[in-house]
Motif scaffolding. Structure first.
Motif, PDB file in Angstrom:
ATOM      1  N   ASN A  26      20.969 -28.856  27.122  1.00 34.67           N
ATOM      2  CA  ASN A  26      21.654 -29.402  28.101  1.00 34.67           C
ATOM      3  C   ASN A  26      21.434 -28.940  30.077  1.00 34.67           C
ATOM      4  OD1 ASN A  26      23.733 -30.959  26.834  1.00 34.67           O
ATOM      5  ND2 ASN A  26      25.122 -29.174  26.543  1.00 34.67           N
ATOM      6  N   CYS A  27      21.316 -27.602  30.061  1.00 37.20           N
ATOM      7  CA  CYS A  27      20.650 -26.962  30.439  1.00 37.20           C
ATOM      8  C   CYS A  27      19.188 -27.158  31.647  1.00 37.20           C
ATOM      9  CB  CYS A  27      21.121 -25.461  31.027  1.00 37.20           C
ATOM     10  SG  CYS A  27      22.881 -24.477  31.172  1.00 37.20           S
ATOM     11  N   THR A  28      18.570 -27.643  30.437  1.00 37.17           N
ATOM     12  CA  THR A  28      16.800 -28.107  30.941  1.00 37.17           C
ATOM     13  C   THR A  28      16.594 -29.245  31.491  1.00 37.17           C
ATOM     14  OG1 THR A  28      16.624 -26.361  28.882  1.00 37.17           O
ATOM     15  CG2 THR A  28      15.007 -28.116  29.478  1.00 37.17           C
ATOM     16  N   SER A  29      16.642 -29.287  32.378  1.00 33.75           N
ATOM     17  CA  SER A  29      16.017 -30.558  33.735  1.00 33.75           C
ATOM     18  C   SER A  29      14.817 -31.026  33.015  1.00 33.75           C
ATOM     19  CB  SER A  29      16.940 -30.302  35.116  1.00 33.75           C
ATOM     20  OG  SER A  29      15.794 -30.003  35.522  1.00 33.75           O
ATOM     21  N   ALA A  30      14.620 -32.566  33.229  1.00 31.80           N
ATOM     22  CA  ALA A  30      13.241 -32.657  33.433  1.00 31.80           C
ATOM     23  C   ALA A  30      12.680 -32.291  34.336  1.00 31.80           C
ATOM     24  CB  ALA A  30      13.643 -34.680  33.654  1.00 31.80           C
ATOM     25  N   ASN A  31      13.174 -32.099  35.341  1.00 31.94           N
ATOM     26  CA  ASN A  31      12.417 -31.378  36.136  1.00 31.94           C
ATOM     27  C   ASN A  31      11.152 -29.823  35.380  1.00 31.94           C
ATOM     28  OD1 ASN A  31      11.640 -32.923  38.379  1.00 31.94           O
ATOM     29  ND2 ASN A  31      13.444 -32.022  39.401  1.00 31.94           N
ATOM     30  N   ASP A  32      12.655 -29.081  34.932  1.00 31.22           N
ATOM     31  CA  ASP A  32      12.945 -28.147  34.031  1.00 31.22           C
ATOM     32  C   ASP A  32      11.102 -28.479  33.566  1.00 31.22           C
ATOM     33  OD1 ASP A  32      13.704 -26.510  35.374  1.00 31.22           O
ATOM     34  OD2 ASP A  32      15.483 -26.985  34.154  1.00 31.22           O
ATOM     35  N   LEU A  33      10.917 -29.640  32.224  1.00 31.51           N
ATOM     36  CA  LEU A  33       9.979 -29.678  31.381  1.00 31.51           C
ATOM     37  C   LEU A  33       8.886 -30.235  31.779  1.00 31.51           C
ATOM     38  CD1 LEU A  33      12.354 -32.166  29.474  1.00 31.51           C
ATOM     39  CD2 LEU A  33      11.472 -29.958  28.038  1.00 31.51           C
ATOM     40  N   VAL A  34       8.425 -30.530  33.082  1.00 33.77           N
ATOM     41  CA  VAL A  34       7.036 -31.330  34.087  1.00 33.77           C
ATOM     42  C   VAL A  34       6.527 -29.691  34.226  1.00 33.77           C
ATOM     43  CG1 VAL A  34       6.083 -31.983  35.836  1.00 33.77           C
ATOM     44  CG2 VAL A  34       8.179 -33.716  34.420  1.00 33.77           C
ATOM     45  N   ASP A  35       7.510 -28.759  35.518  1.00 37.26           N
ATOM     46  CA  ASP A  35       7.254 -27.628  35.335  1.00 37.26           C
ATOM     47  C   ASP A  35       6.088 -26.805  34.029  1.00 37.26           C
ATOM     48  OD1 ASP A  35       8.031 -28.506  38.091  1.00 37.26           O
ATOM     49  OD2 ASP A  35       9.541 -27.221  38.285  1.00 37.26           O
ATOM     50  N   THR A  36       7.481 -26.446  33.761  1.00 36.96           N
ATOM     51  CA  THR A  36       7.192 -25.507  32.683  1.00 36.96           C
ATOM     52  C   THR A  36       5.626 -25.736  31.928  1.00 36.96           C
ATOM     53  OG1 THR A  36       9.597 -24.877  32.746  1.00 36.96           O
ATOM     54  CG2 THR A  36       7.449 -24.107  30.829  1.00 36.96           C
ATOM     55  N   LEU A  37       6.649 -27.148  30.700  1.00 38.43           N
ATOM     56  CA  LEU A  37       4.845 -27.556  30.061  1.00 38.43           C
ATOM     57  C   LEU A  37       3.675 -27.882  30.596  1.00 38.43           C
ATOM     58  CD1 LEU A  37       7.091 -29.910  27.600  1.00 38.43           C
ATOM     59  CD2 LEU A  37       6.647 -27.783  27.829  1.00 38.43           C
ATOM     60  N   GLY A  38       3.273 -28.155  31.978  1.00 39.82           N
ATOM     61  CA  GLY A  38       2.029 -28.981  33.091  1.00 39.82           C
ATOM     62  C   GLY A  38       2.742 -29.963  32.892  1.00 39.82           C
ATOM     63  N   LEU A  39       2.445 -30.967  33.010  1.00 39.73           N
ATOM     64  CA  LEU A  39       2.200 -32.387  32.581  1.00 39.73           C
ATOM     65  C   LEU A  39       2.902 -33.307  32.966  1.00 39.73           C
ATOM     66  CD1 LEU A  39       2.724 -32.290  28.304  1.00 39.73           C
ATOM     67  CD2 LEU A  39       1.230 -32.227  29.632  1.00 39.73           C
ATOM     68  N   SER A  40       2.757 -33.853  33.586  1.00 42.72           N
ATOM     69  CA  SER A  40       3.633 -35.276  34.197  1.00 42.72           C
ATOM     70  C   SER A  40       4.167 -36.457  33.382  1.00 42.72           C
ATOM     71  CB  SER A  40       2.515 -36.178  34.396  1.00 42.72           C
ATOM     72  OG  SER A  40       1.451 -37.521  33.032  1.00 42.72           O
ATOM     73  N   ARG A  41       5.572 -36.555  33.589  1.00 42.88           N
ATOM     74  CA  ARG A  41       6.660 -37.095  33.455  1.00 42.88           C
ATOM     75  C   ARG A  41       6.408 -38.206  32.054  1.00 42.88           C
ATOM     76  NH1 ARG A  41      11.377 -36.279  35.515  1.00 42.88           N
ATOM     77  NH2 ARG A  41      11.782 -35.249  37.546  1.00 42.88           N
ATOM     78  N   SER A  42       5.500 -38.731  32.714  1.00 38.33           N
ATOM     79  CA  SER A  42       4.402 -40.326  31.591  1.00 38.33           C
ATOM     80  C   SER A  42       3.481 -39.504  30.302  1.00 38.33           C
ATOM     81  CB  SER A  42       3.802 -40.543  32.307  1.00 38.33           C
ATOM     82  OG  SER A  42       2.576 -40.526  33.272  1.00 38.33           O
ATOM     83  N   SER A  43       3.042 -38.214  30.876  1.00 37.64           N
ATOM     84  CA  SER A  43       2.413 -38.024  29.635  1.00 37.64           C
ATOM     85  C   SER A  43       3.286 -37.043  28.666  1.00 37.64           C
ATOM     86  CB  SER A  43       1.467 -36.220  29.852  1.00 37.64           C
ATOM     87  OG  SER A  43       0.227 -36.810  30.790  1.00 37.64           O
ATOM     88  N   LEU A  44       3.915 -36.333  29.689  1.00 33.51           N
ATOM     89  CA  LEU A  44       5.115 -36.419  28.873  1.00 33.51           C
ATOM     90  C   LEU A  44       6.155 -37.070  27.730  1.00 33.51           C
ATOM     91  CD1 LEU A  44       7.343 -33.914  28.049  1.00 33.51           C
ATOM     92  CD2 LEU A  44       8.518 -34.417  30.342  1.00 33.51           C
ATOM     93  N   TYR A  45       6.443 -37.876  28.456  1.00 32.97           N
ATOM     94  CA  TYR A  45       7.306 -38.957  28.023  1.00 32.97           C
ATOM     95  C   TYR A  45       5.905 -39.993  26.640  1.00 32.97           C
ATOM     96  CZ  TYR A  45      11.497 -37.623  30.145  1.00 32.97           C
ATOM     97  OH  TYR A  45      12.514 -36.466  30.781  1.00 32.97           O
ATOM     98  N   ASP A  46       5.267 -39.987  27.121  1.00 33.90           N
ATOM     99  CA  ASP A  46       4.042 -41.218  26.087  1.00 33.90           C
ATOM    100  C   ASP A  46       4.280 -39.886  24.827  1.00 33.90           C
ATOM    101  OD1 ASP A  46       4.096 -42.858  27.660  1.00 33.90           O
ATOM    102  OD2 ASP A  46       2.038 -42.348  28.606  1.00 33.90           O
ATOM    103  N   THR A  47       3.919 -38.316  25.662  1.00 34.74           N
ATOM    104  CA  THR A  47       3.389 -37.862  24.127  1.00 34.74           C
ATOM    105  C   THR A  47       4.382 -37.784  23.037  1.00 34.74           C
ATOM    106  OG1 THR A  47       1.525 -36.992  25.232  1.00 34.74           O
ATOM    107  CG2 THR A  47       1.955 -35.814  22.756  1.00 34.74           C
ATOM    108  N   TYR A  48       5.647 -37.173  23.756  1.00 34.97           N
ATOM    109  CA  TYR A  48       6.994 -36.613  22.679  1.00 34.97           C
ATOM    110  C   TYR A  48       8.259 -37.553  22.653  1.00 34.97           C
ATOM    111  CZ  TYR A  48       3.947 -32.790  23.175  1.00 34.97           C
ATOM    112  OH  TYR A  48       3.002 -31.595  23.517  1.00 34.97           O
TER     113      TYR A  48
END
Length: 193
Positions: A26-48
């Motif tokens: 719940n405390c992990t935001s979409a921005n946290d994911l993008v920043d930490t994983l080093g992926l664009s939102r589109s790459s993140l959502y297309d892959t996972y």
């Protein structure tokens, strides 16, 4: 024509495990994911897929890697009591000196989501069941070899130690006093005498 991915999916998933483990779902935001994983939102959502799908994959990865190692350790032991002591000590050492102890990703997830998310509850319960099965077999073997008392039923001992493993993971998050943790381990192991 599909493009080749310019990143290692397993490494990204391992980063997701660390992020969700330290912050929770719940405390992990979409921005946290993008920043930490080093992926664009589109790459993140297309892959996972979405955040939930990524969380499920991360939790399964944790179960496979860390849960698998724990089960292997239990299944291969010749000295069951020593292995239980080693597991308890590993739990303590993992977080005892951390500024912000993370506890166990699986236990944290159980507390945060198991009551509201059936898919997550199935993964958490499956992990517990796998560890419980390996530990029960090992405890029965240890009793048969005379490594410790047969006073308690192997199933009851297994449940006791699973509860102790998980409880210690939670306790250490708010109190890492070495004396308290040592007492918990010593009293827990004394049940085998």
């Amino acid at each position: 024509m599909a493009r080749n991915k310019a990143f290692d999916e397993t490494q990204v998933l391992d980063k997701a495990v660390e992020l969700f483990w330290s912050k929770g779902y719940n405390c992990t935001s979409a921005n946290d994911l993008v920043d930490t994983l080093g992926l664009s939102r589109s790459s993140l959502y297309d892959t996972y897929g979405d955040k939930h799908a990524l969380f499920v994959k991360a939790l399964k990865r944790y179960k496979q890697e860390l849960g698998g190692k724990l089960i292997e350790m239990i299944e291969q032991t010749e000295d069951v009591k020593a292995t239980i002591a080693e597991i308890l000590q590993m739990i303590v050492e993992q977080d005892r000196t951390a500024i912000n102890p993370k506890g166990c990703f699986m236990v944290n997830t159980a507390v945060e989501l198991s009551g509201t998310d059936p898919e997550i509850a199935n993964i958490v319960n499956g992990n517990r069941a796998d560890i419980e099965k390996a530990l029960q077999t090992a405890i029965k073997r240890g009793q048969e070899k005379g490594q410790f008392s047969s006073r308690h039923d192997p199933i009851a001992l297994t449940r006791y130690f699973i509860n102790t493993f998980f409880g210690l993971r939670i306790s250490i998050k708010f109190n890492n006093d070495p004396k308290i943790l040592k007492d918990i381990i010593e009293v827990s192991l004394s049940i085998l005498d």
